[in-house]
Design a protein around this motif. Structure first.
Motif, PDB file in Angstrom:
ATOM      1  N   ASN A  79       0.598  -1.205   0.314  1.00 10.37           N
ATOM      2  CA  ASN A  79       0.110   0.540   0.315  1.00 10.37           C
ATOM      3  C   ASN A  79       0.765   1.145  -0.621  1.00 10.37           C
ATOM      4  N   VAL A  80       2.052   1.443  -0.218  1.00 11.48           N
ATOM      5  CA  VAL A  80       2.948   2.658   0.180  1.00 11.48           C
ATOM      6  C   VAL A  80       3.827   2.104  -1.656  1.00 11.48           C
ATOM      7  N   VAL A  81       3.989   3.770  -1.790  1.00  9.21           N
ATOM      8  CA  VAL A  81       5.356   4.097  -3.242  1.00  9.21           C
ATOM      9  C   VAL A  81       6.031   5.492  -2.501  1.00  9.21           C
ATOM     10  N   VAL A  82       7.085   5.057  -2.644  1.00  4.42           N
ATOM     11  CA  VAL A  82       8.216   6.182  -2.667  1.00  4.42           C
ATOM     12  C   VAL A  82       8.666   7.011  -3.673  1.00  4.42           C
ATOM     13  N   GLY A  83       8.972   8.384  -3.918  1.00  6.72           N
ATOM     14  CA  GLY A  83       9.389   9.580  -4.054  1.00  6.72           C
ATOM     15  C   GLY A  83      10.660  10.124  -4.537  1.00  6.72           C
ATOM     16  N   ASN A  84      11.166  10.957  -5.131  1.00  2.00           N
ATOM     17  CA  ASN A  84      12.254  11.880  -5.033  1.00  2.00           C
ATOM     18  C   ASN A  84      11.115  13.435  -4.886  1.00  2.00           C
ATOM     19  N   LYS A 196     -10.508   1.729   3.676  1.00  2.00           N
ATOM     20  CA  LYS A 196     -11.670   1.360   2.809  1.00  2.00           C
ATOM     21  C   LYS A 196     -12.180   1.937   1.941  1.00  2.00           C
ATOM     22  N   HIS A 197     -11.639   3.200   1.167  1.00  2.00           N
ATOM     23  CA  HIS A 197     -11.421   3.401   0.113  1.00  2.00           C
ATOM     24  C   HIS A 197     -10.713   3.516  -0.597  1.00  2.00           C
ATOM     25  N   GLU A 198     -11.430   3.078  -2.159  1.00  2.00           N
ATOM     26  CA  GLU A 198     -10.241   2.105  -3.364  1.00  2.00           C
ATOM     27  C   GLU A 198      -9.820   3.173  -3.805  1.00  2.00           C
ATOM     28  N   ASN A 199     -10.732   4.700  -4.171  1.00  5.73           N
ATOM     29  CA  ASN A 199      -9.881   5.582  -5.185  1.00  5.73           C
ATOM     30  C   ASN A 199      -9.922   6.757  -3.915  1.00  5.73           C
ATOM     31  N   LEU A 200      -8.811   6.159  -2.951  1.00  6.42           N
ATOM     32  CA  LEU A 200      -7.999   7.049  -2.126  1.00  6.42           C
ATOM     33  C   LEU A 200      -6.511   7.067  -2.140  1.00  6.42           C
ATOM     34  N   VAL A 201      -6.303   8.450  -2.686  1.00  6.65           N
ATOM     35  CA  VAL A 201      -4.179   8.794  -2.717  1.00  6.65           C
ATOM     36  C   VAL A 201      -3.888  10.102  -1.516  1.00  6.65           C
ATOM     37  N   GLU A 224      -4.051  -1.605  -3.175  1.00  6.09           N
ATOM     38  CA  GLU A 224      -2.609  -1.812  -3.702  1.00  6.09           C
ATOM     39  C   GLU A 224      -2.504  -1.947  -5.254  1.00  6.09           C
ATOM     40  N   ALA A 225      -4.091  -1.310  -5.934  1.00  2.00           N
ATOM     41  CA  ALA A 225      -4.201  -1.488  -6.904  1.00  2.00           C
ATOM     42  C   ALA A 225      -3.764   0.197  -7.980  1.00  2.00           C
ATOM     43  N   LEU A 226      -3.991   1.344  -7.258  1.00  2.00           N
ATOM     44  CA  LEU A 226      -3.854   2.658  -6.624  1.00  2.00           C
ATOM     45  C   LEU A 226      -2.094   2.344  -7.256  1.00  2.00           C
TER      46      LEU A 226
END
Length: 353
Positions: A79-84, A196-201, A224-226
């Motif tokens: 559920n996590v992604v990292v960036g510059n 609980k919300h699949e459309n939230l980042v 996970e999908a986002l």
């Protein structure tokens, strides 16, 4: 510009970062950096061996950093992604989810307009209320990428989590992105709602509350999908996007919770002190839950005050946008920094009386 620049970029208005002048020493209150040093635990993790390992590429999956972030929020590493920096995550999001357009407030982080224009995303800009607040219902049923900075830049005003959730619930056919660069200074994170919300980042940064602006590390939490979607974009752009040393110090900074909490507490205390002092001087100050204040005076214009403070050795930020041109944005420094700022402000106002 050259004659070779792509036609769709020739009219692009690039983002203008805060000044980083080298001509003299300033009290720097213009880019919302944390005045306190990073966690010693984080800094001490940079050993000679780690520096020598710069000859090797960084981990493209940033496993240790992602594990620390996931543990902090009680989420899966998926559920996590990292960036510059969080800016990179924002850019990836506009590219990934902006196919039907994007909407965001008229007074907010300036990069949203730039990213929309950069990626050919049709933008809808919605006005804040007369009190510089977001009206949640303005963002219902948009069926496009909805971007909300919370607390908002440039105002520092926070939207209650219940209102954030209503926006998410009323946009099932589009992604809602909540940019929480300043959330640790008085907001409530929406990270838990991603369960609980699949459309939230939810996007955050290590630049502000964890004193790592120079390390350039940001992250997002989502379903996970986002996260898979964002990683698809990331791996198509730069899979080694977080360097070895930045990933290392960010990982340790995330684990050093006591230092983080102490740093945030000090910033908030100084913010409230400065707000009260400015109000004593007749300034109108927006109620901020960030590490900055937006303030204006009927005794001096925003640009004039900015220039006078710069001449006096204090850098603040001024924006020419019509709705906030009378304000200056003042980052919160140490107590000593802010007392110097107030002293110079008093001198400027006395010269005008």
């Amino acid at each position: 510009m050259s004659r070779y620049l792509a036609a769709d970029l020739q009219k692009l208005a690039a983002y203008v970062p805060g000044e980083q002048p080298q001509d003299k020493r300033y009290i720097k209150l213009n880019t919302n950096e944390n005045p306190y040093y990073p966690s010693e635990r984080a800094v001490n993790a940079v050993t000679e061996t780690e520096v020598k390992n710069l000859r090797l590429y960084s981990d493209p999956d940033s496993k240790k950093l992602i594990a620390a972030i996931a543990e902090n929020f009680g989420l899966s590493e998926k559920n996590v992604v990292v960036g510059n920096g969080s800016d990179e995550i924002l850019a990836f999001s506009f590219r990934a989810f902006g196919q039907n357009g994007a909407c965001f407030p008229d007074v907010t982080y300036g990069f949203y307009k730039v990213f929309a224009d950069m990626f050919g995303v049709e933008k809808e800009i919605l006005p804040l209320t007369a009190e510089f607040k977001i009206n949640a219902s303005d963002y219902f049923h948009k069926d496009k990428l909805v971007v909300i900075a919370n607390p908002n830049a440039q105002t520092g005003i926070v939207l209650p989590l219940s209102q954030i959730e209503k926006i998410v619930e009323n946009n099932r056919n589009g992604v809602v992105l909540v940019d929480e660069a300043y959330v640790d200074f008085g907001g409530e994170s929406a990270a838990e709602l991603t369960k609980k919300h699949e459309n939230l980042v939810v996007v955050q940064t290590f630049s502000k509350s964890r004193s790592l602006a120079g390390a350039r590390v940001g992250f997002a939490v989502a379903s996970e999908a986002l996260i898979d979607d964002l990683n698809r974009v990331r791996n198509s752009f730069n899979p080694y996007n977080v360097n070895r040393l930045s990933a290392l110090v960010a990982c340790e900074a995330m684990k050093d919770k006591s230092y983080f909490q102490d740093s945030v507490k000090k910033v908030v205390a100084v913010r409230e002190f400065v707000k009260q002092e400015l109000e004593k001087r007749g300034f109108f100050v927006l109620g901020s839950c960030a590490n900055f204040l937006m303030a204006k005076s009927d005794k001096i214009g925003g640009e004039e005050l900015y220039l006078a403070l710069k001449e006096s050795g204090v850098l603040v930020r001024h924006f020419k946008d019509e709705r906030i041109k009378d304000f200056v944005r003042v980052s919160i420094g140490t107590k000593e920094d802010m007392e110097f700022f107030l002293q110079k402000t008093d001198e400027i106002l006395r010269r005008r009386s």
